[in-house]
Design a protein around this motif. Structure first.
Motif, PDB file in Angstrom:
ATOM      1  N   GLN A 237      -7.240 -18.443  -6.729  1.00  0.00           N
ATOM      2  CA  GLN A 237      -8.422 -17.577  -6.839  1.00  0.00           C
ATOM      3  C   GLN A 237      -8.636 -16.686  -5.616  1.00  0.00           C
ATOM      4  OE1 GLN A 237     -11.787 -20.059  -7.808  1.00  0.00           O
ATOM      5  NE2 GLN A 237     -10.738 -21.078  -9.494  1.00  0.00           N
ATOM      6  N   SER A 238      -7.625 -16.575  -4.769  1.00  0.00           N
ATOM      7  CA  SER A 238      -7.790 -15.814  -3.535  1.00  0.00           C
ATOM      8  C   SER A 238      -6.830 -14.634  -3.468  1.00  0.00           C
ATOM      9  CB  SER A 238      -7.577 -16.718  -2.319  1.00  0.00           C
ATOM     10  OG  SER A 238      -6.199 -17.049  -2.184  1.00  0.00           O
ATOM     11  N   VAL A 239      -7.160 -13.713  -2.570  1.00  0.00           N
ATOM     12  CA  VAL A 239      -6.312 -12.575  -2.227  1.00  0.00           C
ATOM     13  C   VAL A 239      -6.081 -12.608  -0.726  1.00  0.00           C
ATOM     14  CG1 VAL A 239      -6.265 -10.053  -1.990  1.00  0.00           C
ATOM     15  CG2 VAL A 239      -6.946 -11.080  -4.154  1.00  0.00           C
ATOM     16  N   LYS A 240      -4.847 -12.304  -0.314  1.00  0.00           N
ATOM     17  CA  LYS A 240      -4.537 -12.218   1.106  1.00  0.00           C
ATOM     18  C   LYS A 240      -3.932 -10.851   1.393  1.00  0.00           C
ATOM     19  CE  LYS A 240      -3.850 -17.162   1.925  1.00  0.00           C
ATOM     20  NZ  LYS A 240      -3.137 -18.163   2.726  1.00  0.00           N
ATOM     21  N   VAL A 241      -4.263 -10.321   2.575  1.00  0.00           N
ATOM     22  CA  VAL A 241      -3.733  -9.034   3.015  1.00  0.00           C
ATOM     23  C   VAL A 241      -2.928  -9.264   4.287  1.00  0.00           C
ATOM     24  CG1 VAL A 241      -4.288  -6.722   3.847  1.00  0.00           C
ATOM     25  CG2 VAL A 241      -5.593  -7.714   1.958  1.00  0.00           C
ATOM     26  N   PHE A 242      -1.711  -8.716   4.304  1.00  0.00           N
ATOM     27  CA  PHE A 242      -0.830  -8.829   5.463  1.00  0.00           C
ATOM     28  C   PHE A 242      -0.560  -7.434   6.020  1.00  0.00           C
ATOM     29  CE2 PHE A 242      -0.098 -12.424   2.753  1.00  0.00           C
ATOM     30  CZ  PHE A 242       0.103 -13.499   3.615  1.00  0.00           C
ATOM     31  N   ASP A 243      -0.528  -7.335   7.355  1.00  0.00           N
ATOM     32  CA  ASP A 243      -0.228  -6.076   8.023  1.00  0.00           C
ATOM     33  C   ASP A 243       1.041  -6.215   8.841  1.00  0.00           C
ATOM     34  OD1 ASP A 243      -2.608  -3.934   7.864  1.00  0.00           O
ATOM     35  OD2 ASP A 243      -3.466  -5.954   7.798  1.00  0.00           O
TER      36      ASP A 243
ATOM     37  N   GLU B 162       6.515  -7.754  12.376  1.00  0.00           N
ATOM     38  CA  GLU B 162       6.194  -9.065  11.807  1.00  0.00           C
ATOM     39  C   GLU B 162       4.967  -8.928  10.916  1.00  0.00           C
ATOM     40  OE1 GLU B 162       7.926 -11.782  12.067  1.00  0.00           O
ATOM     41  OE2 GLU B 162       9.390 -10.963  13.489  1.00  0.00           O
ATOM     42  N   TRP B 163       5.011  -9.609   9.773  1.00  0.00           N
ATOM     43  CA  TRP B 163       3.878  -9.569   8.855  1.00  0.00           C
ATOM     44  C   TRP B 163       2.830 -10.589   9.288  1.00  0.00           C
ATOM     45  CZ3 TRP B 163       3.265  -5.790   5.421  1.00  0.00           C
ATOM     46  CH2 TRP B 163       4.385  -5.056   5.026  1.00  0.00           C
TER      47      TRP B 163
ATOM     48  N   GLN C 249      -9.054 -10.810  11.908  1.00  0.00           N
ATOM     49  CA  GLN C 249      -9.227 -10.761  10.462  1.00  0.00           C
ATOM     50  C   GLN C 249     -10.084  -9.561  10.079  1.00  0.00           C
ATOM     51  OE1 GLN C 249      -8.252 -13.543   7.945  1.00  0.00           O
ATOM     52  NE2 GLN C 249      -6.764 -13.502   9.603  1.00  0.00           N
ATOM     53  N   SER C 250      -9.618  -8.802   9.082  1.00  0.00           N
ATOM     54  CA  SER C 250     -10.414  -7.679   8.591  1.00  0.00           C
ATOM     55  C   SER C 250     -11.455  -8.194   7.607  1.00  0.00           C
ATOM     56  CB  SER C 250      -9.505  -6.641   7.944  1.00  0.00           C
ATOM     57  OG  SER C 250      -8.810  -7.208   6.844  1.00  0.00           O
TER      58      SER C 250
ATOM     59  N   ASP D 296       0.850  -1.185   0.000  1.00  0.00           N
ATOM     60  CA  ASP D 296       0.000   0.000   0.000  1.00  0.00           C
ATOM     61  C   ASP D 296       0.894   1.247   0.000  1.00  0.00           C
ATOM     62  OD1 ASP D 296       0.974   0.099   2.617  1.00  0.00           O
ATOM     63  OD2 ASP D 296      -0.944   0.735   3.467  1.00  0.00           O
ATOM     64  N   PHE D 297       0.265   2.424   0.067  1.00  0.00           N
ATOM     65  CA  PHE D 297       0.976   3.693  -0.058  1.00  0.00           C
ATOM     66  C   PHE D 297       2.052   3.853   1.008  1.00  0.00           C
ATOM     67  CE2 PHE D 297       1.328   8.231   1.059  1.00  0.00           C
ATOM     68  CZ  PHE D 297       1.695   8.761  -0.169  1.00  0.00           C
ATOM     69  N   TYR D 298       1.797   3.386   2.225  1.00  0.00           N
ATOM     70  CA  TYR D 298       2.732   3.569   3.334  1.00  0.00           C
ATOM     71  C   TYR D 298       3.713   2.415   3.483  1.00  0.00           C
ATOM     72  CZ  TYR D 298      -0.592   7.207   4.624  1.00  0.00           C
ATOM     73  OH  TYR D 298      -1.402   8.317   4.605  1.00  0.00           O
ATOM     74  N   GLY D 299       3.529   1.338   2.739  1.00  0.00           N
ATOM     75  CA  GLY D 299       4.433   0.204   2.830  1.00  0.00           C
ATOM     76  C   GLY D 299       4.249  -0.652   4.062  1.00  0.00           C
ATOM     77  N   ARG D 300       3.117  -0.496   4.747  1.00  0.00           N
ATOM     78  CA  ARG D 300       2.869  -1.286   5.960  1.00  0.00           C
ATOM     79  C   ARG D 300       1.757  -2.318   5.759  1.00  0.00           C
ATOM     80  NH1 ARG D 300       5.601   0.334  10.244  1.00  0.00           N
ATOM     81  NH2 ARG D 300       4.245  -0.904  11.619  1.00  0.00           N
ATOM     82  N   ARG D 301       1.218  -2.370   4.561  1.00  0.00           N
ATOM     83  CA  ARG D 301       0.238  -3.400   4.225  1.00  0.00           C
ATOM     84  C   ARG D 301       0.666  -4.044   2.914  1.00  0.00           C
ATOM     85  NH1 ARG D 301      -5.938  -2.115   5.305  1.00  0.00           N
ATOM     86  NH2 ARG D 301      -5.749  -4.195   6.227  1.00  0.00           N
ATOM     87  N   LEU D 302       0.356  -5.321   2.784  1.00  0.00           N
ATOM     88  CA  LEU D 302       0.808  -6.100   1.645  1.00  0.00           C
ATOM     89  C   LEU D 302      -0.340  -6.982   1.171  1.00  0.00           C
ATOM     90  CD1 LEU D 302       3.457  -6.854   0.052  1.00  0.00           C
ATOM     91  CD2 LEU D 302       3.720  -8.728   1.660  1.00  0.00           C
ATOM     92  N   ALA D 303      -0.594  -6.958  -0.125  1.00  0.00           N
ATOM     93  CA  ALA D 303      -1.642  -7.807  -0.705  1.00  0.00           C
ATOM     94  C   ALA D 303      -1.013  -8.765  -1.700  1.00  0.00           C
ATOM     95  CB  ALA D 303      -2.714  -6.958  -1.379  1.00  0.00           C
ATOM     96  N   THR D 304      -1.467 -10.006  -1.690  1.00  0.00           N
ATOM     97  CA  THR D 304      -0.989 -11.016  -2.635  1.00  0.00           C
ATOM     98  C   THR D 304      -2.181 -11.646  -3.336  1.00  0.00           C
ATOM     99  OG1 THR D 304      -1.054 -12.788  -0.971  1.00  0.00           O
ATOM    100  CG2 THR D 304       0.994 -11.544  -1.174  1.00  0.00           C
ATOM    101  N   CYS D 305      -1.958 -12.107  -4.568  1.00  0.00           N
ATOM    102  CA  CYS D 305      -3.021 -12.815  -5.302  1.00  0.00           C
ATOM    103  C   CYS D 305      -2.420 -14.029  -5.985  1.00  0.00           C
ATOM    104  CB  CYS D 305      -3.709 -11.889  -6.303  1.00  0.00           C
ATOM    105  SG  CYS D 305      -2.636 -11.270  -7.620  1.00  0.00           S
ATOM    106  N   SER D 306      -3.262 -15.000  -6.269  1.00  0.00           N
ATOM    107  CA  SER D 306      -2.747 -16.307  -6.669  1.00  0.00           C
ATOM    108  C   SER D 306      -3.692 -17.020  -7.623  1.00  0.00           C
ATOM    109  CB  SER D 306      -2.526 -17.157  -5.406  1.00  0.00           C
ATOM    110  OG  SER D 306      -2.329 -18.514  -5.703  1.00  0.00           O
TER     111      SER D 306
END
Length: 363
Positions: free
Chosen positions: A34-40, A46-47, A102-103, A21-31
């Protein structure tokens, strides 16, 4: 010196895209699962996975964050011929089976205008508003706008551009200089060399409110897999990175102010600043640092390579990371034999003190 860290995403299939994301503190992955995961990134650096949900009925190729000014918004595109807009909802989701940490992400809309595989999707820079560009294998580039940023379920198709070849990637020019109109770069992975240039540049006209093709980079005839404008912190020109069978760095110089005022469409001066075949294989992804001074590329050689220009604007390799996070010197990387360091640490080497710039080959 920097440290490589591993995040166990636990996807069930190949990961196609990773986006900060814009601040570099959130991370999204796709695969392809068929899913997307968000890491904080938590207070212990720690992610932690905070969201995991199925997004499409096919492989998810790309994921992209909107500017946080508009909220926590993700866009995804897929092999199922659709793109989707997702918004994070703060508070309880109402799902008792969902973990408290979980968000909750809600699909606001699906964009279904494409007739084929949607290959890339990107939000526009913040100063242009909440715009979204997507491209597909049918040669279509579609630009959407959210008229009301408080209602993400409504997106209007601002313009559809049709090319005569499949489109694989796109990039907005992040520069907000008034000396040059907004620009969008589009790349094609068409394997037919005889079909000509594979990179197209589009400009936006404030008078007609339409996007029109400004230039085609005819020197790049090989399939293009990724394309990225460098962030511009005051340069009078633009830098475009291109991933193909090698790494290309292209400089785009806008016309002088008087010349631009005299014509309706600008004529860009296109200069190739660098070309690197150090990967010795297909290059799939490229990415710039926040200041637009370092370009990172990854290819089938299993290495991440970094490039930087010196004060003479000569681009040089500055670091190489192997897939396991260990580092190799740029010289030895071409042989793929000698490694330095171990574990998850890569190393930079001091090349010398800058007492006289003429004595320093690059810095």
């Amino acid at each position: 010196m920097f440290q490589a860290r591993t995040i166990n995403a636990e996807h069930k299939d190949l990961i196609h895209d990773v986006a900060y994301d814009f601040y570099g503190r959130r991370l999204a992955t796709c695969s392809s699962d068929q899913s997307v995961k968000v890491f904080d990134l938590d207070e212990n650096d720690e992610w932690r996975c905070t969201a995991d949900w199925k997004t499409h009925a096919g492989s998810v190729w790309k994921v992209n964050w909107a500017h946080p000014e508009f909220g926590q918004i993700l866009a995804t595109c897929s092999f199922d011929r659709t793109a989707a807009i997702w918004e994070e909802i703060v508070g309880e989701s109402g799902n008792s089976t969902q973990s408290k940490n979980q968000s909750h992400w809600v699909k606001r809309t699906s964009l279904v205008d494409s007739r084929t595989n949607v290959t890339d999707i990107k939000f526009a820079p913040k100063h242009m508003g909440l715009l979204l560009a997507m491209c597909s294998a049918d040669g279509g580039v579609r630009i959407y706008e959210a008229p009301d940023i408080m209602n993400l379920s409504q997106w209007s198709l601002q313009q559809e551009i049709t090319l005569k070849m499949p489109v694989s990637c796109l990039s907005w020019n992040p520069s907000f200089s008034r000396l040059h109109p907004p620009m969008l770069a589009v790349g094609s992975d068409d394997t037919n060399v005889a079909s000509g240039g594979k990179v197209f540049l589009f400009e936006y006209s404030e008078s007609s409110h339409r996007w029109s093709k400004a230039e085609t980079i005819n020197t790049i005839v090989d399939p293009v897999h990724d394309i990225a404008f460098a962030p511009n912190l005051g340069r009078s020109y633009h830098i475009l990175g291109i991933a193909s069978k090698d790494v290309r760095i292209v400089i785009l110089r806008p016309p002088q102010k008087d010349a631009f005022a005299a014509c309706s469409t600008s004529q860009l001066e296109i200069l190739q600043a660098a070309q690197f075949d150090d990967h010795h294989s297909t290059v799939w992804r490229i990415s710039w640092n926040i200041t637009g001074t370092i370009l990172a590329s990854s290819g089938d050689d299993g290495c991440l390579r970094m490039w930087k220009a010196n004060y003479l604007q000569n681009w040089k390799p500055i670091a190489v990371l192997k897939g396991d996070g260990s580092g190799v010197t740029p010289e030895d990387a071409t042989d793929r034999e000698k490694t330095i360091g171990s574990g998850a640490t890569a190393r930079y080497f001091k090349l010398g003190a800058i007492s006289n710039p003429n004595q320093v080959p690059w810095h």
